[in-house]
Design a protein around this motif. Structure first.
Motif, PDB file in Angstrom:
ATOM      1  N   THR A 309      56.518  89.955  16.095  1.00  0.00           N
ATOM      2  CA  THR A 309      55.172  89.621  16.549  1.00  0.00           C
ATOM      3  C   THR A 309      55.122  88.130  16.851  1.00  0.00           C
ATOM      4  OG1 THR A 309      54.189  91.361  15.174  1.00  0.00           O
ATOM      5  CG2 THR A 309      52.722  89.614  15.963  1.00  0.00           C
ATOM      6  N   TRP A 310      54.868  87.787  18.117  1.00  0.00           N
ATOM      7  CA  TRP A 310      54.944  86.399  18.548  1.00  0.00           C
ATOM      8  C   TRP A 310      53.805  85.561  17.974  1.00  0.00           C
ATOM      9  CZ3 TRP A 310      58.836  84.045  21.233  1.00  0.00           C
ATOM     10  CH2 TRP A 310      59.852  84.899  21.675  1.00  0.00           C
ATOM     11  N   LYS A 311      54.147  84.355  17.515  1.00  0.00           N
ATOM     12  CA  LYS A 311      53.160  83.429  16.953  1.00  0.00           C
ATOM     13  C   LYS A 311      52.741  82.367  17.959  1.00  0.00           C
ATOM     14  CE  LYS A 311      55.059  83.916  12.276  1.00  0.00           C
ATOM     15  NZ  LYS A 311      56.227  84.742  12.659  1.00  0.00           N
ATOM     16  N   ALA A 312      53.435  82.286  19.078  1.00  0.00           N
ATOM     17  CA  ALA A 312      53.099  81.288  20.095  1.00  0.00           C
ATOM     18  C   ALA A 312      53.421  81.855  21.470  1.00  0.00           C
ATOM     19  CB  ALA A 312      53.882  79.994  19.861  1.00  0.00           C
ATOM     20  N   GLY A 313      52.790  81.268  22.466  1.00  0.00           N
ATOM     21  CA  GLY A 313      53.066  81.683  23.831  1.00  0.00           C
ATOM     22  C   GLY A 313      51.885  82.379  24.482  1.00  0.00           C
ATOM     23  N   LEU A 314      51.887  82.340  25.782  1.00  0.00           N
ATOM     24  CA  LEU A 314      50.792  82.903  26.569  1.00  0.00           C
ATOM     25  C   LEU A 314      50.966  84.410  26.715  1.00  0.00           C
ATOM     26  CD1 LEU A 314      48.348  81.676  28.073  1.00  0.00           C
ATOM     27  CD2 LEU A 314      49.775  81.610  30.133  1.00  0.00           C
ATOM     28  N   ALA A 315      49.896  85.150  26.441  1.00  0.00           N
ATOM     29  CA  ALA A 315      49.937  86.601  26.629  1.00  0.00           C
ATOM     30  C   ALA A 315      50.200  86.921  28.092  1.00  0.00           C
ATOM     31  CB  ALA A 315      48.624  87.228  26.179  1.00  0.00           C
ATOM     32  N   ALA A 316      50.974  87.976  28.339  1.00  0.00           N
ATOM     33  CA  ALA A 316      51.396  88.322  29.696  1.00  0.00           C
ATOM     34  C   ALA A 316      50.208  88.527  30.633  1.00  0.00           C
ATOM     35  CB  ALA A 316      52.269  89.571  29.667  1.00  0.00           C
ATOM     36  N   GLU A 317      49.162  89.191  30.158  1.00  0.00           N
ATOM     37  CA  GLU A 317      48.018  89.469  31.010  1.00  0.00           C
ATOM     38  C   GLU A 317      47.272  88.188  31.372  1.00  0.00           C
ATOM     39  OE1 GLU A 317      45.242  91.550  33.289  1.00  0.00           O
ATOM     40  OE2 GLU A 317      47.263  92.033  32.589  1.00  0.00           O
ATOM     41  N   LYS A 318      47.142  87.273  30.406  1.00  0.00           N
ATOM     42  CA  LYS A 318      46.457  86.016  30.691  1.00  0.00           C
ATOM     43  C   LYS A 318      47.291  85.178  31.659  1.00  0.00           C
ATOM     44  CE  LYS A 318      43.968  82.228  28.457  1.00  0.00           C
ATOM     45  NZ  LYS A 318      43.444  81.701  27.181  1.00  0.00           N
ATOM     46  N   GLU A 319      48.586  85.176  31.468  1.00  0.00           N
ATOM     47  CA  GLU A 319      49.454  84.451  32.398  1.00  0.00           C
ATOM     48  C   GLU A 319      49.291  85.009  33.811  1.00  0.00           C
ATOM     49  OE1 GLU A 319      54.166  83.206  32.786  1.00  0.00           O
ATOM     50  OE2 GLU A 319      53.645  85.265  32.222  1.00  0.00           O
ATOM     51  N   ARG A 320      49.285  86.323  33.939  1.00  0.00           N
ATOM     52  CA  ARG A 320      49.152  86.955  35.246  1.00  0.00           C
ATOM     53  C   ARG A 320      47.848  86.561  35.928  1.00  0.00           C
ATOM     54  NH1 ARG A 320      46.685  90.825  37.654  1.00  0.00           N
ATOM     55  NH2 ARG A 320      45.535  91.432  35.780  1.00  0.00           N
ATOM     56  N   LYS A 321      46.751  86.537  35.156  1.00  0.00           N
ATOM     57  CA  LYS A 321      45.462  86.208  35.727  1.00  0.00           C
ATOM     58  C   LYS A 321      45.403  84.757  36.200  1.00  0.00           C
ATOM     59  CE  LYS A 321      42.629  89.624  33.277  1.00  0.00           C
ATOM     60  NZ  LYS A 321      41.539  89.827  32.277  1.00  0.00           N
ATOM     61  N   ILE A 322      45.996  83.848  35.424  1.00  0.00           N
ATOM     62  CA  ILE A 322      46.001  82.431  35.817  1.00  0.00           C
ATOM     63  C   ILE A 322      46.852  82.229  37.072  1.00  0.00           C
ATOM     64  CG2 ILE A 322      46.638  80.094  35.111  1.00  0.00           C
ATOM     65  CD1 ILE A 322      46.065  80.951  32.217  1.00  0.00           C
ATOM     66  N   LEU A 323      47.988  82.865  37.118  1.00  0.00           N
ATOM     67  CA  LEU A 323      48.860  82.764  38.290  1.00  0.00           C
ATOM     68  C   LEU A 323      48.166  83.345  39.534  1.00  0.00           C
ATOM     69  CD1 LEU A 323      52.280  83.727  36.698  1.00  0.00           C
ATOM     70  CD2 LEU A 323      51.655  81.493  37.608  1.00  0.00           C
ATOM     71  N   GLN A 324      47.483  84.446  39.341  1.00  0.00           N
ATOM     72  CA  GLN A 324      46.774  85.077  40.455  1.00  0.00           C
ATOM     73  C   GLN A 324      45.643  84.159  40.930  1.00  0.00           C
ATOM     74  OE1 GLN A 324      44.389  88.702  39.638  1.00  0.00           O
ATOM     75  NE2 GLN A 324      45.487  89.645  41.359  1.00  0.00           N
TER      76      GLN A 324
END
Length: 329
Positions: A309-324
Motif C-alpha cells: 500500500t503506497w504511502k506517497a505518490g500521485l493516484a493514477a486517476e488524479k494524475e490522468r485528470k491533471i495531464l488531461q
C-alpha cells in the motif's frame, strides 16, 4: 567497537546494523520489539520504549550509542542521561529539517538559521518535526559536549525506504506512458542512498568524530536527470509531461508526499526543494554511489514487495485528470 543502536530494524537503523556488523563491530539494539524481529538473529536485543521504559538499558557499557529513534527532547534527554557515564560517544541522527530558512541557497551547518519551536508541545507534526529534532541536538550536545556527533541527513532513499517518495518515481517511470513531472526539468533535487549514509556514520563513529554535519547528496542533479536515468535503468517508454507549480497548486496537489520531490517555489523555498551543503561531510569521507545504482537497486527491491500500500505518490486517476487538463489548456 561495542555499539548500541537505538532502533535498528527499520530503514536507516537496519542498514546501520548491517554496516556495523560488516565492519566487525559488536552490536546491541534497543527498540520496542514490534517490527522485523527476525532480523539479525545473532545480535543482542534489548526491548523497551523511548517513552517510558528504559529498564533494559540500566546495565551495560558501550563505545558509542547511535540514536536513530529519538524524535523529542524528552526521549533523548532520558536516554542520554541514563547512558552518560557508560557510553563514550553519542551519535544523534537528526535531519536537515532543523533549518528554518532555505531562501539563501543550500543550508550550511554554521550559517543557516535554525527552525524555532513555538510552545513546549512535543507533538510531532510537519511543522514541529524539524524544531523538535533541533532541540534533541541541543540536549545531546549539552550532555555529551565534545563526545557528541549530530548527523543531519537530507532525503534518505534506497532499498527498504518506508516513505515511498523516491520509490514512487522509480516505479512510476518504470510503468511508462505519459508521466506527470513536477515544476521545471532544471530544478535541482538531492538525496542520499541509505547504504552510503549508514557506512559513513559507522566510519565517523569509529573515528570518534564530534560536531555537526549535513549528510546529503550532490547538488548537480536535476529532476530531469532523475527521471531520465530512471527511464533508462528500468527500460521504460515513459514520456514526461512537465506541469508548472501553479497548475499543481490549483489542482490541490500535496507537496512532497502526494507529489514527491516537489515543493512549490516560494520565498522560503525558492529552489522548489530542500537542499543542503554537504561539503563538511564530504571532507570527512562521505561519498555517494551513482544514481543508476540507487535506482536499479530500489527498482529490484520494489518489484519483490507484495501487496504494498503506497504511502506517497500521485493516484493514477488524479494524475490522468491533471495531464488531461494540461492538454486542454
Amino acid at each position: 567497537m561495542n555499539l548500541l543502536i537505538l532502533g535498528g530494524t527499520q530503514f536507516l537503523g537496519k542498514h546501520l546494523v548491517e554496516s556495523a556488523l560488516d565492519a566487525g563491530h559488536h552490536v546491541t539494539i534497543f527498540n520496542r520489539g514490534k517490527t522485523n524481529q527476525d532480523y539479525f538473529p545473532t545480535v543482542e536485543k534489548r526491548k523497551g520504549d523511548r517513552n517510558g521504559d528504559l529498564t533494559s538499558l540500566n546495565e551495560g557499557q558501550w563505545d558509542a550509542v547511535i540514536d536513530v529513534s529519538g524524535y523529542t527532547p524528552s526521549q533523548v534527554k532520558a536516554t542520554a542521561e541514563l547512558l552518560k557515564d557508560r557510553v563514550q560517544q553519542y551519535v544523534f541522527i537528526s535531519t536537515i529539517s532543523v533549518y528554518g530558512d532555505f531562501a539563501n541557497g543550500p543550508a550550511k551547518e554554521d550559517e543557516t538559521v535554525l527552525a524555532e519551536m513555538e510552545g513546549e508541545s512535543e507533538e510531532i507534526t510537519g511543522s514541529t518535526y524539524g524544531p523538535l529534532k533541533q532541540k534533541c541536538e541541543e540536549t545531546v550536545k549539552n550532555l555529551f559536549g565534545e563526545a557528541a556527533l549530530c548527523i543531519r541527513p537530507g532525503l534518505i532513499v534506497g532499498p527498504d525506504d518506508p516513505t515511498d517518495r523516491f520509490t514512487y518515481w522509480v516505479e512510476r517511470t518504470a510503468r511508462g506512458g505519459e508521466v506527470l513531472a513536477p515544476g521545471e526539468p532544471s530544478r535541482i533535487v538531492q538525496w542520499i542512498d541509505v547504504r552510503d549514509l549508514a557506512q559513513w556514520v559507522i566510519r565517523m563513529t569509529e573515528k570518534k568524530t564530534s560536531g555537526t554535519f549535513n549528510a546529503a547528496g550532490s547538488l548537480d542533479t536535476t529532476m530531469e536527470d532523475l527521471l531520465q536515468t530512471a527511464k533508462q535503468v528500468t527500460g521504460s517508454n515513459a514520456a514526461f509531461k512537465w506541469i508548472k507549480d501553479e497548475s499543481l497548486v490549483n489542482h490541490d496537489v500535496g507537496a512532497f508526499v502526494e507529489m514527491p520531490f516537489w515543493i512549490p517555489r516560494s520565498e522560503t523555498h525558492p529552489d522548489g526543494f530542500v537542499l543542503a551543503d554537504a561539503q563538511k561531510a564530504i571532507e570527512q569521507g562521505l561519498s555517494c554511489r551513482s544514481p543508476e545504482e540507487t535506482i536499479r537497486d530500489t527498482h529490484h527491491w520494489q518489484a519483490a514487495r507484495k501487496n504494498h500500500t503506497w504511502k506517497a505518490g500521485l493516484a493514477a486517476e488524479k494524475e490522468r485528470k491533471i495531464l488531461q487538463s494540461a492538454g486542454n489548456e
